[in-house]
Design a protein around this motif. Structure first.
Motif, short mmCIF file in Angstrom:
data_model
loop_
_atom_site.label_atom_id
_atom_site.label_comp_id
_atom_site.label_asym_id
_atom_site.label_seq_id
_atom_site.Cartn_x
_atom_site.Cartn_y
_atom_site.Cartn_z
N MET A 270 0.84 -1.20 0.00
CA MET A 270 0.00 0.00 0.00
C MET A 270 0.87 1.25 0.00
O MET A 270 1.83 1.35 0.77
CB MET A 270 -0.90 0.00 1.24
N GLU A 271 0.56 2.17 -0.86
CA GLU A 271 1.29 3.43 -0.93
C GLU A 271 0.85 4.33 0.23
O GLU A 271 -0.33 4.64 0.37
CB GLU A 271 1.02 4.14 -2.25
N LEU A 272 1.81 4.72 1.07
CA LEU A 272 1.49 5.56 2.20
C LEU A 272 1.22 6.99 1.76
O LEU A 272 1.89 7.51 0.86
CB LEU A 272 2.65 5.55 3.20
N SER A 273 0.26 7.62 2.40
CA SER A 273 -0.02 9.03 2.13
C SER A 273 -0.50 9.69 3.41
O SER A 273 -0.88 9.02 4.38
CB SER A 273 -1.06 9.20 1.02
N LEU A 274 -0.50 11.01 3.42
CA LEU A 274 -0.86 11.76 4.62
C LEU A 274 -2.25 11.42 5.11
O LEU A 274 -2.48 11.33 6.33
CB LEU A 274 -0.74 13.26 4.34
N ASN A 275 -3.19 11.21 4.20
CA ASN A 275 -4.57 10.99 4.63
C ASN A 275 -4.79 9.64 5.32
O ASN A 275 -5.85 9.38 5.86
CB ASN A 275 -5.55 11.17 3.47
N HIS A 276 -3.76 8.77 5.31
CA HIS A 276 -3.85 7.55 6.10
C HIS A 276 -3.67 7.84 7.59
O HIS A 276 -4.01 7.01 8.43
CB HIS A 276 -2.78 6.55 5.66
#
Length: 393
Positions: A1-7
């Motif tokens: 899974m690509e991590l992003s701020l909204n996680h």
């Protein structure tokens, strides 16, 4: 899974962070205690910014090699015969071996310790020993072109070696312009580096170390030896730095180290302080995300804040003074007093960083939000907003 701020941070939390300082809510506990959030920073925060990774003084002579790690990025600095510092990813182009694990001086080129692939100090692949068999250094059908070391954008300023890992940041001179303008009345060319250094390892997230450094609110309870506090001001330099400055309102406080004792005289001050209408001033600027430039009336301190893991941060400082005061024996005692002050402050701060970090998971579990003092902590608030803005996709 690509991590992003909204996680990790929702829009509602960002809105509450972006309110005026007196009303704002701070970053949630998970951004300090989560290994996954640190991985997001490793991938998308540190590579995007100009990040101080080493001191130029650690690689002063041609042929010297310096491996460093910043938030998991393994980098390799080398100084060429012309005096230029190059930086590369510390990864051999053969099968990914680390090229160097300790600082050393090379007799000539840089060779991989696993299979001997060899690079010059500009990163060019110059030899592939035995690649085609014993004492056969070429192989039919094997093309060495395009197998140089992967370079990292690197620039030097005031003993800091900055890197921009993703290559997309503006020129370093442009990025530092707010800081240079803020310190324009100080003649930085007068500074000379001493042999004093200071190191600490903080058991806490790198953001907590930074946040404690850019407010004086805690002084009466943590650093009583630095009282009285004087005229305090938060310092905010756009996307470059956050920090604090102060001017003494009476004798003592953070400048008391320069009171002569046992026959030792005052350290020389920056010339502009000689003017009658110029007060003494201490400036402490955190160049986000990994270095601090502290400019005092009679000395400067350059500090590297190196993230090791989500819960460990290494801090190393070097000390500079004006002209001969950096090395002359007559000022040795005065230099030592300066070092003693910084050593004491660092030891005091370590305790609190560890305690706050240890509570991060609990306030996350309880849903407890942090707040800011509108007088003392605008720089802390701005720093937290910088984290969010840098991590936005």
């Amino acid at each position: 899974m690509e991590l992003s701020l909204n996680h990790f941070i929702g829009n509602r939390e960002i809105e509450r962070l972006n309110r005026p300082t007196a009303e704002a809510r701070g970053l949630p506990g998970r951004v300090y205690c989560s290994e996954e959030f640190f991985e997001l920073e490793r991938r998308k925060l540190f590579p995007r910014r100009w990040t101080a990774a080493a001191f130029a003084s650690d690689i002063a002579k041609p042929g010297q090699v310096l491996p460093v790690a910043v938030a998991g990025w393994e980098l390799l600095f080398v100084r060429t015969s012309s005096g230029k510092v190059n930086c590369f990813h510390n990864v051999c182009r053969h099968r990914g071996m680390k090229l160097a694990s300790e600082a050393r001086t090379l007799p000539a080129n840089l060779s991989c310790p696993w299979h001997g692939w060899t690079y010059d100090l500009d990163g060019h692949l110059v030899a592939t020993p035995n690649i085609g068999g014993t004492r056969v250094n070429q192989a039919e059908g094997f093309d060495c072109r395009g197998l140089d070391l992967k370079p990292v954008r690197c620039e030097e300023w005031l003993n800091f070696l900055f890197v921009n890992i993703d290559g997309g940041a503006p020129p370093l001179a442009d990025h530092l312009q707010p800081l240079l303008a803020r310190c324009a009345d100080h003649d930085l060319s007068l500074l000379r580096r001493s042999d004093l250094t200071l190191e600490f390892e903080f058991h806490g997230n790198w953001k907590l170390v930074a946040e404690g450094a850019v407010e004086d609110y805690h002084f009466p309870w943590v650093h009583p030896q630095l009282l009285p506090q004087g005229d305090f001001r938060p310092e905010i330099g756009g996307d470059c730095y956050v920090g604090i400055s102060s001017r003494p309102t009476e004798k003592g406080g953070r400048f008391k180290y320069n009171e002569p004792g046992d026959g030792a005289g005052h350290l020389p001050k920056f010339p502009h302080f000689a003017a009658k209408d110029v007060d003494l001033e201490g400036i402490f600027l955190f160049i986000v995300p990994t270095c601090v430039f502290s400019l005092n009336p009679d000395h400067a301190v350059t500090s590297l804040f190196t993230p090791i893991a989500h819960d460990r941060t290494h801090v190393r400082r070097t000390f500079s003074f004006l002209g001969e005061a950096a090395t002359a024996p007559a000022y040795a005692e005065a230099r030592q007093r300066v070092w003693n002050v910084w050593d004491t402050v660092g030891r005091q701060d370590k305790v609190n960083v560890a305690a706050v970090h240890g509570n991060a998971w609990q306030r996350e579990a309880l849903g407890l939000e942090t707040r800011f003092s509108p007088f003392w902590e605008p720089a802390v608030h701005h720093f937290q907003k910088m984290i969010v803005e840098t991590l936005r996709d």
